[in-house]
Write an enzyme that holds these catalytic residues in place. Structure first.
Site, short mmCIF file in Angstrom:
data_model
loop_
_atom_site.label_atom_id
_atom_site.label_comp_id
_atom_site.label_asym_id
_atom_site.label_seq_id
_atom_site.Cartn_x
_atom_site.Cartn_y
_atom_site.Cartn_z
N HIS A 1 0.86 -1.20 0.00
CA HIS A 1 0.00 0.00 0.00
C HIS A 1 0.89 1.24 0.00
O HIS A 1 1.49 1.57 1.01
CB HIS A 1 -0.90 0.02 1.25
CG HIS A 1 -1.85 1.17 1.30
ND1 HIS A 1 -3.19 1.01 1.56
CD2 HIS A 1 -1.67 2.50 1.11
CE1 HIS A 1 -3.79 2.18 1.54
NE2 HIS A 1 -2.88 3.12 1.27
N HIS B 1 1.39 5.46 -1.79
CA HIS B 1 0.98 6.57 -2.66
C HIS B 1 2.23 7.12 -3.34
O HIS B 1 3.10 7.68 -2.66
CB HIS B 1 0.31 7.67 -1.84
CG HIS B 1 -0.93 7.21 -1.15
ND1 HIS B 1 -2.19 7.34 -1.69
CD2 HIS B 1 -1.10 6.55 0.03
CE1 HIS B 1 -3.07 6.80 -0.87
NE2 HIS B 1 -2.44 6.31 0.18
N LEU B 2 2.30 6.94 -4.65
CA LEU B 2 3.48 7.44 -5.38
C LEU B 2 3.21 8.78 -6.05
O LEU B 2 4.13 9.39 -6.59
CB LEU B 2 3.94 6.41 -6.42
CG LEU B 2 4.49 5.10 -5.85
CD1 LEU B 2 4.94 4.16 -6.98
CD2 LEU B 2 5.66 5.34 -4.89
N ARG B 3 1.92 9.22 -6.04
CA ARG B 3 1.56 10.52 -6.63
C ARG B 3 1.90 10.58 -8.11
O ARG B 3 2.10 9.57 -8.76
CB ARG B 3 2.25 11.68 -5.88
CG ARG B 3 2.13 11.62 -4.36
CD ARG B 3 0.71 11.65 -3.89
NE ARG B 3 0.62 11.94 -2.47
CZ ARG B 3 -0.38 11.55 -1.69
NH1 ARG B 3 -1.37 10.83 -2.18
NH2 ARG B 3 -0.41 11.88 -0.42
N ASN C 1 -5.48 7.23 -6.01
CA ASN C 1 -6.20 8.48 -5.68
C ASN C 1 -5.47 9.71 -6.21
O ASN C 1 -5.11 10.62 -5.48
CB ASN C 1 -6.47 8.60 -4.18
CG ASN C 1 -5.22 8.61 -3.32
OD1 ASN C 1 -4.17 8.08 -3.71
ND2 ASN C 1 -5.29 9.21 -2.15
N LYS D 1 -9.52 -0.46 -5.33
CA LYS D 1 -9.54 0.23 -4.04
C LYS D 1 -10.90 0.89 -3.81
O LYS D 1 -11.42 1.60 -4.67
CB LYS D 1 -8.44 1.31 -4.04
CG LYS D 1 -8.37 2.16 -2.79
CD LYS D 1 -7.84 1.40 -1.59
CE LYS D 1 -7.97 2.20 -0.31
NZ LYS D 1 -6.81 2.96 0.06
N HIS E 1 -10.42 1.35 2.29
CA HIS E 1 -10.19 2.39 3.29
C HIS E 1 -11.39 2.28 4.24
O HIS E 1 -12.49 2.71 3.90
CB HIS E 1 -10.11 3.78 2.66
CG HIS E 1 -9.81 4.84 3.68
ND1 HIS E 1 -8.60 5.49 3.76
CD2 HIS E 1 -10.56 5.33 4.70
CE1 HIS E 1 -8.62 6.32 4.78
NE2 HIS E 1 -9.81 6.27 5.37
N HIS F 1 -4.36 -0.28 6.24
CA HIS F 1 -3.85 0.57 7.33
C HIS F 1 -4.73 0.55 8.57
O HIS F 1 -5.27 1.57 9.00
CB HIS F 1 -3.62 2.01 6.86
CG HIS F 1 -4.70 2.58 5.96
ND1 HIS F 1 -6.01 2.64 6.30
CD2 HIS F 1 -4.62 3.14 4.73
CE1 HIS F 1 -6.70 3.20 5.32
NE2 HIS F 1 -5.87 3.52 4.35
N ASP G 1 1.52 2.76 3.51
CA ASP G 1 0.67 3.94 3.33
C ASP G 1 1.51 5.21 3.31
O ASP G 1 1.07 6.26 3.77
CB ASP G 1 -0.43 4.04 4.40
CG ASP G 1 -1.54 4.99 3.97
OD1 ASP G 1 -1.62 5.33 2.77
OD2 ASP G 1 -2.30 5.43 4.84
N HIS H 1 3.06 14.61 1.15
CA HIS H 1 2.52 15.93 0.81
C HIS H 1 3.66 16.88 1.05
O HIS H 1 4.46 16.67 1.98
CB HIS H 1 1.35 16.32 1.72
CG HIS H 1 0.13 15.46 1.54
ND1 HIS H 1 -0.79 15.68 0.54
CD2 HIS H 1 -0.32 14.38 2.22
CE1 HIS H 1 -1.76 14.77 0.62
NE2 HIS H 1 -1.49 13.98 1.63
N ALA I 1 -3.66 15.13 5.09
CA ALA I 1 -3.42 13.90 5.85
C ALA I 1 -2.40 13.04 5.10
O ALA I 1 -2.53 12.82 3.91
CB ALA I 1 -4.71 13.13 6.01
#
Ligand code: DOR
Ligand code: ZN
Length: 355
Positions: A17, A19-21, A45, A103, A140, A178, A251, A255, A267
């Protein structure tokens, strides 16, 4: 007194899990994940969210392009479920080997989740297809009702949404992502074999006090939000228990420092640069270093039905201070300012690189 272990060689881990953006942030953060992991389940996302096979393939190419040729890293793509997503698109992308999983974000639950699911009944046809083809559903697990206390949203989700969903789809593979509570640990542990959970490094290290220690600390704000100490203890017990239902999912959710430290801070905790070192610290504190490899490198692929990695990595006892800021440069040379998890702390273990 026996000498403490000086090095630990384990099978190459995966991150189930992350987030690589996209864009500059992708270029800044993807190398950190590729340096630690062989494969990663990449969250969809983005803006706009990844809802088509074509968008996922294109995103996978952008991830590969952000990494050096020899990285050997495999991004595993996920579909972002919406109220109107076409079950055929899900089935086709899975058959073509583009999607590894889908997801489920309840609409409004977290970053870029506004296109998420507003009524769970709407995705019943998709879930039926996923159950039939053996495609994992990643959840989630928080309700979004404003009247439910934010610290209770995960537990209420289990009761109101997850339990009935599992009853309706007895064969569906589900990962509760998570997890942050004792309730989730108990629910997953006592649930069927097709139900598993990922656990982040930060939820193993911090409880909710971290967000308020001496002032407001946006670096420790993530969703689901960290809970009371008793929940952290339950998570540590689950992660280090050797139960194959609990496995690694960082996770890591970067940011920019500016976006975190603002009037309405985002977050997410960026833990990718020292994720394995962070997990190793927990397992050592729990006197369970012998259980680390199964958690990082075996239980995840087994649940997903994928082969274990063939390569090995070595962690060495080499205390090092985590930088308080990381200034990553994208390909165009512009700086992205990030605060890594454990900023300013000393971690005892270090991943040996360049081997
Ligand atoms: O803290 C979080 N950040 N939790 C999530 O569920 C999403 C993530 C993000 O994308 O920033
Ligand atoms: Zn996430």
């Amino acid at each position: 007194m026996p000498q403490p272990l000086q090095q630990l060689t384990i099978r190459q881990p995966d991150d189930w899990h992350v987030h690589l953006r996209d864009g500059a942030m992708l270029q800044a953060v993807a190398p950190a994940t590729a340096a630690q992991f062989s494969r990663a389940i990449v969250m969809p996302n983005l803006r706009p969210p990844v809802t088509t096979v074509a968008a996922a393939s294109a995103y996978r190419e952008r991830i590969r392009a952000a990494l050096p040729d020899h990285s050997g890293f495999t991004p595993l793509m996920t579909a972002y479920l919406t109220d109107t997503i076409d079950p055929q698109e899900i089935e086709r992308g899975f058959a073509e080997g583009v999607w590894a999983a889908a997801k489920l974000y309840p609409a409004g639950a977290t970053t870029n989740s506004d296109s998420g699911v507003t009524a769970f009944a709407r995705i019943e046809p998709v879930l039926a297809v996923m159950e039939r083809i053996g495609m994992p559903l990643l959840i989630h697990g928080e309700v979004t009702d404003a009247e439910i206390d934010i610290f209770d949203r995960e537990a209420v989700f289990i009761e109101r949404v997850l339990e009935p969903l599992l009853q309706r789809h007895l064969g569906l593979k589900v990962v509760l992502e998570h997890i942050t509570t004792m309730d989730s640990v108990d629910f997953v542990r006592s649930g069927p074999a097709n139900l598993a959970a990922t656990i982040t490094p930060h939820h193993l290290h911090i409880n909710r006090n971290a967000m308020f220690a001496g002032g407001l600390r946006p670096d420790f704000y993530c969703l689901p939000v960290a809970k009371r100490e008793l929940h952290r203890i339950a998570l540590r017990g689950a992660a280090t228990s050797g139960n194959p239902k609990f496995f690694l999912g960082t996770d890591s959710a970067p940011h920019s420092r500016e976006a975190k430290e603002s009037a309405c801070g985002c977050a997410g905790i960026f833990n990718a640069p020292f994720a394995l070192e962070s997990y190793a610290a927990v397992f050592e504190q729990e006197k369970a270093l012998d259980k680390l490899e199964a958690f990082t490198s075996e239980f995840g692929p087994r649940f997903y039905g994928l082969p274990l990695n063939a390569g090995m990595i070595t962690l060495e006892r080499q205390p090092h201070e985590v930088p308080s800021r990381l200034h990553c440069n994208d390909a165009a040379g512009s700086a992205v300012n990030l605060v890594p998890f454990h900023a300013g702390e000393t971690l005892a273990w270090r991943l040996r690189t360049g081997t």
